[in-house]
Scaffold this motif. Structure first.
Motif, PDB file in Angstrom:
ATOM      1  N   ILE A   1     -21.782  92.173 -43.193  1.00 32.49           N
ATOM      2  CA  ILE A   1     -22.863  91.572 -42.777  1.00 32.49           C
ATOM      3  C   ILE A   1     -23.527  92.238 -41.537  1.00 32.49           C
ATOM      4  O   ILE A   1     -24.727  92.215 -41.269  1.00 32.49           O
ATOM      5  CB  ILE A   1     -22.543  90.147 -42.412  1.00 32.49           C
ATOM      6  CG1 ILE A   1     -22.256  89.221 -43.796  1.00 32.49           C
ATOM      7  CG2 ILE A   1     -23.464  89.303 -41.562  1.00 32.49           C
ATOM      8  CD1 ILE A   1     -21.811  87.893 -43.666  1.00 32.49           C
ATOM      9  N   VAL A   2     -22.708  92.665 -40.718  1.00 32.41           N
ATOM     10  CA  VAL A   2     -23.177  93.340 -39.357  1.00 32.41           C
ATOM     11  C   VAL A   2     -23.910  94.815 -39.780  1.00 32.41           C
ATOM     12  O   VAL A   2     -25.014  94.765 -39.154  1.00 32.41           O
ATOM     13  CB  VAL A   2     -21.755  93.358 -38.500  1.00 32.41           C
ATOM     14  CG1 VAL A   2     -22.086  94.726 -37.376  1.00 32.41           C
ATOM     15  CG2 VAL A   2     -21.376  92.149 -37.797  1.00 32.41           C
ATOM     16  N   ARG A   3     -23.628  95.347 -40.805  1.00 33.95           N
ATOM     17  CA  ARG A   3     -24.186  96.364 -41.189  1.00 33.95           C
ATOM     18  C   ARG A   3     -25.594  96.282 -41.917  1.00 33.95           C
ATOM     19  O   ARG A   3     -26.621  96.857 -41.552  1.00 33.95           O
ATOM     20  CB  ARG A   3     -23.307  97.215 -42.045  1.00 33.95           C
ATOM     21  CG  ARG A   3     -22.202  98.003 -41.204  1.00 33.95           C
ATOM     22  CD  ARG A   3     -21.588  99.336 -41.715  1.00 33.95           C
ATOM     23  NE  ARG A   3     -22.599 100.410 -42.060  1.00 33.95           N
ATOM     24  CZ  ARG A   3     -22.360 101.364 -42.145  1.00 33.95           C
ATOM     25  NH1 ARG A   3     -21.202 101.748 -42.439  1.00 33.95           N
ATOM     26  NH2 ARG A   3     -23.377 102.281 -42.637  1.00 33.95           N
ATOM     27  N   ILE A   4     -25.182  95.327 -42.659  1.00 39.04           N
ATOM     28  CA  ILE A   4     -26.668  95.120 -43.477  1.00 39.04           C
ATOM     29  C   ILE A   4     -27.987  94.430 -42.606  1.00 39.04           C
ATOM     30  O   ILE A   4     -28.875  94.846 -42.739  1.00 39.04           O
ATOM     31  CB  ILE A   4     -26.068  94.075 -44.615  1.00 39.04           C
ATOM     32  CG1 ILE A   4     -25.393  94.963 -45.772  1.00 39.04           C
ATOM     33  CG2 ILE A   4     -27.507  93.690 -45.398  1.00 39.04           C
ATOM     34  CD1 ILE A   4     -24.798  93.963 -46.936  1.00 39.04           C
TER      35      ILE A   4
ATOM     36  N   MET B   1     -14.466  95.173 -33.943  1.00 37.82           N
ATOM     37  CA  MET B   1     -13.953  93.793 -34.320  1.00 37.82           C
ATOM     38  C   MET B   1     -12.481  93.627 -33.843  1.00 37.82           C
ATOM     39  O   MET B   1     -11.666  94.380 -34.051  1.00 37.82           O
ATOM     40  CB  MET B   1     -13.944  93.448 -35.690  1.00 37.82           C
ATOM     41  CG  MET B   1     -15.196  92.364 -36.088  1.00 37.82           C
ATOM     42  SD  MET B   1     -15.104  91.933 -37.951  1.00 37.82           S
ATOM     43  CE  MET B   1     -15.761  93.422 -38.694  1.00 37.82           C
ATOM     44  N   GLU B   2     -12.144  92.439 -33.274  1.00 42.21           N
ATOM     45  CA  GLU B   2     -10.806  92.319 -32.575  1.00 42.21           C
ATOM     46  C   GLU B   2      -9.894  91.790 -33.840  1.00 42.21           C
ATOM     47  O   GLU B   2     -10.249  91.269 -34.792  1.00 42.21           O
ATOM     48  CB  GLU B   2     -10.810  91.432 -31.680  1.00 42.21           C
ATOM     49  CG  GLU B   2     -11.768  91.653 -30.469  1.00 42.21           C
ATOM     50  CD  GLU B   2     -11.704  90.681 -29.189  1.00 42.21           C
ATOM     51  OE1 GLU B   2     -12.696  90.815 -28.451  1.00 42.21           O
ATOM     52  OE2 GLU B   2     -11.003  89.867 -29.168  1.00 42.21           O
ATOM     53  N   ASN B   3      -8.685  92.173 -33.467  1.00 42.29           N
ATOM     54  CA  ASN B   3      -7.685  91.656 -34.376  1.00 42.29           C
ATOM     55  C   ASN B   3      -7.246  90.215 -34.500  1.00 42.29           C
ATOM     56  O   ASN B   3      -6.709  89.644 -35.673  1.00 42.29           O
ATOM     57  CB  ASN B   3      -6.375  92.259 -34.135  1.00 42.29           C
ATOM     58  CG  ASN B   3      -5.762  93.476 -35.117  1.00 42.29           C
ATOM     59  OD1 ASN B   3      -6.525  93.587 -35.950  1.00 42.29           O
ATOM     60  ND2 ASN B   3      -4.874  93.947 -34.567  1.00 42.29           N
TER      61      ASN B   3
ATOM     62  N   TYR C   1     -12.641  90.233 -43.105  1.00 45.03           N
ATOM     63  CA  TYR C   1     -12.764  91.514 -42.338  1.00 45.03           C
ATOM     64  C   TYR C   1     -14.209  92.412 -42.915  1.00 45.03           C
ATOM     65  O   TYR C   1     -14.990  92.531 -42.339  1.00 45.03           O
ATOM     66  CB  TYR C   1     -11.846  92.302 -42.164  1.00 45.03           C
ATOM     67  CG  TYR C   1     -11.919  93.676 -41.391  1.00 45.03           C
ATOM     68  CD1 TYR C   1     -11.900  93.814 -40.015  1.00 45.03           C
ATOM     69  CD2 TYR C   1     -12.255  94.792 -41.875  1.00 45.03           C
ATOM     70  CE1 TYR C   1     -12.367  94.824 -39.200  1.00 45.03           C
ATOM     71  CE2 TYR C   1     -12.348  95.632 -41.371  1.00 45.03           C
ATOM     72  CZ  TYR C   1     -12.472  95.946 -39.952  1.00 45.03           C
ATOM     73  OH  TYR C   1     -12.886  97.195 -39.214  1.00 45.03           O
ATOM     74  N   TYR C   2     -14.010  92.673 -44.203  1.00 45.16           N
ATOM     75  CA  TYR C   2     -15.025  93.591 -44.786  1.00 45.16           C
ATOM     76  C   TYR C   2     -16.281  92.672 -44.896  1.00 45.16           C
ATOM     77  O   TYR C   2     -17.340  93.191 -44.906  1.00 45.16           O
ATOM     78  CB  TYR C   2     -14.648  94.046 -46.101  1.00 45.16           C
ATOM     79  CG  TYR C   2     -13.479  95.138 -45.875  1.00 45.16           C
ATOM     80  CD1 TYR C   2     -13.861  96.231 -45.161  1.00 45.16           C
ATOM     81  CD2 TYR C   2     -12.035  94.961 -46.312  1.00 45.16           C
ATOM     82  CE1 TYR C   2     -12.707  97.261 -44.820  1.00 45.16           C
ATOM     83  CE2 TYR C   2     -11.084  95.813 -46.210  1.00 45.16           C
ATOM     84  CZ  TYR C   2     -11.573  97.175 -45.568  1.00 45.16           C
ATOM     85  OH  TYR C   2     -10.726  97.919 -45.136  1.00 45.16           O
ATOM     86  N   ALA C   3     -16.276  91.480 -45.227  1.00 38.98           N
ATOM     87  CA  ALA C   3     -17.456  90.488 -45.196  1.00 38.98           C
ATOM     88  C   ALA C   3     -18.188  90.418 -43.850  1.00 38.98           C
ATOM     89  O   ALA C   3     -19.404  90.709 -43.904  1.00 38.98           O
ATOM     90  CB  ALA C   3     -17.028  89.048 -45.405  1.00 38.98           C
TER      91      ALA C   3
ATOM     92  N   SER D   1     -19.286  89.112 -34.004  1.00 38.40           N
ATOM     93  CA  SER D   1     -18.210  89.406 -35.266  1.00 38.40           C
ATOM     94  C   SER D   1     -16.953  88.366 -35.208  1.00 38.40           C
ATOM     95  O   SER D   1     -16.811  87.737 -36.198  1.00 38.40           O
ATOM     96  CB  SER D   1     -17.677  90.716 -35.080  1.00 38.40           C
ATOM     97  OG  SER D   1     -18.772  91.710 -35.040  1.00 38.40           O
ATOM     98  N   ASP D   2     -16.513  87.880 -33.897  1.00 32.25           N
ATOM     99  CA  ASP D   2     -15.425  86.966 -33.807  1.00 32.25           C
ATOM    100  C   ASP D   2     -15.861  85.482 -34.362  1.00 32.25           C
ATOM    101  O   ASP D   2     -15.295  84.832 -35.088  1.00 32.25           O
ATOM    102  CB  ASP D   2     -14.988  86.913 -32.318  1.00 32.25           C
ATOM    103  CG  ASP D   2     -14.250  88.079 -32.130  1.00 32.25           C
ATOM    104  OD1 ASP D   2     -13.719  88.665 -32.938  1.00 32.25           O
ATOM    105  OD2 ASP D   2     -14.169  88.351 -31.061  1.00 32.25           O
ATOM    106  N   ILE D   3     -17.192  85.083 -33.843  1.00 24.88           N
ATOM    107  CA  ILE D   3     -17.819  83.897 -34.419  1.00 24.88           C
ATOM    108  C   ILE D   3     -18.125  83.895 -35.747  1.00 24.88           C
ATOM    109  O   ILE D   3     -17.741  82.746 -36.619  1.00 24.88           O
ATOM    110  CB  ILE D   3     -18.830  83.496 -33.384  1.00 24.88           C
ATOM    111  CG1 ILE D   3     -18.665  83.370 -32.026  1.00 24.88           C
ATOM    112  CG2 ILE D   3     -19.686  82.354 -33.936  1.00 24.88           C
ATOM    113  CD1 ILE D   3     -19.931  83.247 -31.295  1.00 24.88           C
TER     114      ILE D   3
END
Length: 123
Positions: free
Chosen positions: A22-25, A1-3, A16-18, A37-39
């Motif tokens: 979501i990406v992992r689950i 994920m970008e800063n 960030y952790y949300a 991720s950015d969107i």
């Protein structure tokens, strides 16, 4: 994920952790969906900001007008001056308030339902 996602948010770690969770689950392949991720971060940031705004507005609405609060009284006097420039207010409680739409002689009674939010919106 970008800063850049983290820099724009009020609670960077939470967002960030949300997004990470979501990406992992959901098993989203971020190499295939590069901007996902950015969107998602932007969407969650907007939702977070909206909910914060609602909470702040509700807090103002719940704050009752207090005649003993100098700040509240100053706001009321600013309203009078803004709506009736050049016409001095005869007294704090007067029928003059009815000329600008208040129901009675004491405008504080008109703020019962909306609290300070009603007064702030008039200003």
């Amino acid at each position: 994920m970008e800063n850049k996602c983290i820099e724009r948010t009020l609670k960077p770690d939470l967002i960030y952790y949300a997004v990470f969770a979501i990406v992992r689950i959901k098993k989203i392949n971020t190499k295939v969906h590069k901007k996902f991720s950015d969107i998602l971060c932007e969407c969650l940031t907007q939702i977070w900001g909206y909910r914060q705004l609602l909470a702040e507005i509700e807090a103002i609405r719940q704050e009752a007008y207090n005649i003993e609060n100098a700040g509240h009284e100053a706001m009321l006097m600013r309203l009078w001056v803004a709506l009736m420039p050049g016409m001095p207010l005869e007294a704090r409680i007067t029928k003059q308030w009815q000329m600008i739409g208040f129901q009675g002689d004491d405008p504080r009674t008109d703020f019962r339902g909306m609290g300070l939010l009603g007064l702030e919106n008039l200003l």
